[in-house]
Scaffold this active site. Sequence first.
Site, PDB file in Angstrom:
ATOM      1  N   HIS A 121      -4.371  -2.472   8.895  1.00 29.61           N
ATOM      2  CA  HIS A 121      -4.498  -3.694   8.087  1.00 29.61           C
ATOM      3  C   HIS A 121      -4.810  -4.913   8.935  1.00 29.61           C
ATOM      4  O   HIS A 121      -4.473  -4.966  10.119  1.00 29.61           O
ATOM      5  CB  HIS A 121      -3.180  -3.993   7.359  1.00 29.61           C
ATOM      6  CG  HIS A 121      -2.924  -3.111   6.183  1.00 29.61           C
ATOM      7  ND1 HIS A 121      -3.721  -3.107   5.069  1.00 29.61           N
ATOM      8  CD2 HIS A 121      -1.948  -2.202   5.951  1.00 29.61           C
ATOM      9  CE1 HIS A 121      -3.257  -2.232   4.200  1.00 29.61           C
ATOM     10  NE2 HIS A 121      -2.186  -1.654   4.713  1.00 29.61           N
ATOM     11  N   HIS A 135       2.038  -0.419   1.954  1.00 30.98           N
ATOM     12  CA  HIS A 135       3.322  -0.249   2.635  1.00 30.98           C
ATOM     13  C   HIS A 135       4.213  -1.475   2.379  1.00 30.98           C
ATOM     14  O   HIS A 135       5.392  -1.344   2.083  1.00 30.98           O
ATOM     15  CB  HIS A 135       3.107  -0.072   4.142  1.00 30.98           C
ATOM     16  CG  HIS A 135       2.732   1.329   4.530  1.00 30.98           C
ATOM     17  ND1 HIS A 135       1.581   1.936   4.102  1.00 30.98           N
ATOM     18  CD2 HIS A 135       3.371   2.248   5.314  1.00 30.98           C
ATOM     19  CE1 HIS A 135       1.512   3.157   4.612  1.00 30.98           C
ATOM     20  NE2 HIS A 135       2.598   3.381   5.351  1.00 30.98           N
TER      21      HIS A 135
END
Length: 418
Positions: free
Chosen positions: A178, A128
């Site tokens: 993450h 991302h």
Amino acid sequence: MANVHSNLVSLLYVFQMDEVYSAGVTVASALQKYLHGSETFWLWVTYLGDPACVFLVYFPLTYAYRRRLGVTVLWLALVSEWLNLVFKWFLFGERPFWWIHESGRHSDVDLKQFSSTCETGPGSPSGHCMITGAALWPVVMFLSEQLSQRGIQRFIPIFLYFLLMMGIAVSRVLILAHFPHQVVAGIITGVFLGNVLQRTVPQSRTFVFFALTSIFLLFGAIFMNWGMNKSGLDLSWSIHLATKWCSRPEWIHPETRPFSSVTRSAGNALGLGLALHSPWYQSLHGDNTRSIASDILCTELSTPLPVPIGSPDPVSSYQKDAVPWRHPQEKLRSHNRTTVCIIQPEAHIHKQPIDTFTFYSYVANTGKNSECCDDNKRQDITKPKCKHPQEKLHCDTSPMTVCILTILAAASLKRSKV
Ligand SMILES: O=P(O)(O)OC[C@H]1O[C@@H](O)[C@H](O)[C@@H](O)[C@@H]1O
């Protein structure tokens, strides 16, 4: 001796990484605590950073504004998406939502998963941050150049860019997709790639260049995958962990699987070549609205090119209360035979249908529901593909796409007398 040394080095590495992961979990836990109540907002921010958004939203928008800028955005997105996958294959980053279970830390912290948590690829660096960061960098540079006469105002786009990147980073850590160091690595790599790759955009290359790029991206990844598998590395390790520890099977999305992004990059490279060179597109050129429409169509058409992403048939469309069932061992007994379990298993608990791939993986990795089906509770639906009209549409997409693209490519080659 060399062996002992390399074992010591890897032990040290694992130990240090566990420390880093542990610190990351503490940060995620603090974020979940202090940002409690605003989760919907952060899920939206995560969506804004999704690489899919670059192809479907940022590219058409920038293209409508400046054709050259749009092409740059698309090119950067497809190259950095491919590189992101390669980095992930080599770096083996864990993701917090499975690491807390595998390491036993889940009992110390109370962490929640969300609908976008269960990414199935490795975690390092964040796609991302890296892909969206790289693709938007030339837009930022373009806008600050436009504002260069207005003194300090030219820093506004750069400020907004880093604000967005920080937001995406926070959202990824908050939803446990993450660890903090992975999003930081993603932003740094994204800015670096954006800076370097914006000078290499093939604005005036031939269609053959784009076709070859597409082939390179697709087969380069397949070859790399094959080579790593041959040398004993199991690249589906992350898929197993994601399906094992995702708290809801319907949150595991097949399109997050590493190979889906390869097909998207390769498809977009081909789509870009077609968009720039097909006579059909050329005839629309000049009319901005239709150009955008044809652009989006080209991207959309090329996206589902060779799609080795598992079973396409959605479960719910023809039999709402049933989930296709195939025990992993059943494959040995009956080839290509799919059966439907009449008793709704796990999916029923969550009141949402799930697709076949997700269900198989979930069962294979968790061992749950293995008692679900016995022979008299099954209904044979051999050859279920394209049974329902809606499914037919889905199943027919790929051949139709290939067909249209082939015609366009042929017409384009004929016209340019290649
Ligand atoms: O590494 P991240 O931030 O989880 O993002 C990567 C993935 O995010 C997914 O949501 C996309 O569908 C994938 O194509 C992409 O590769």
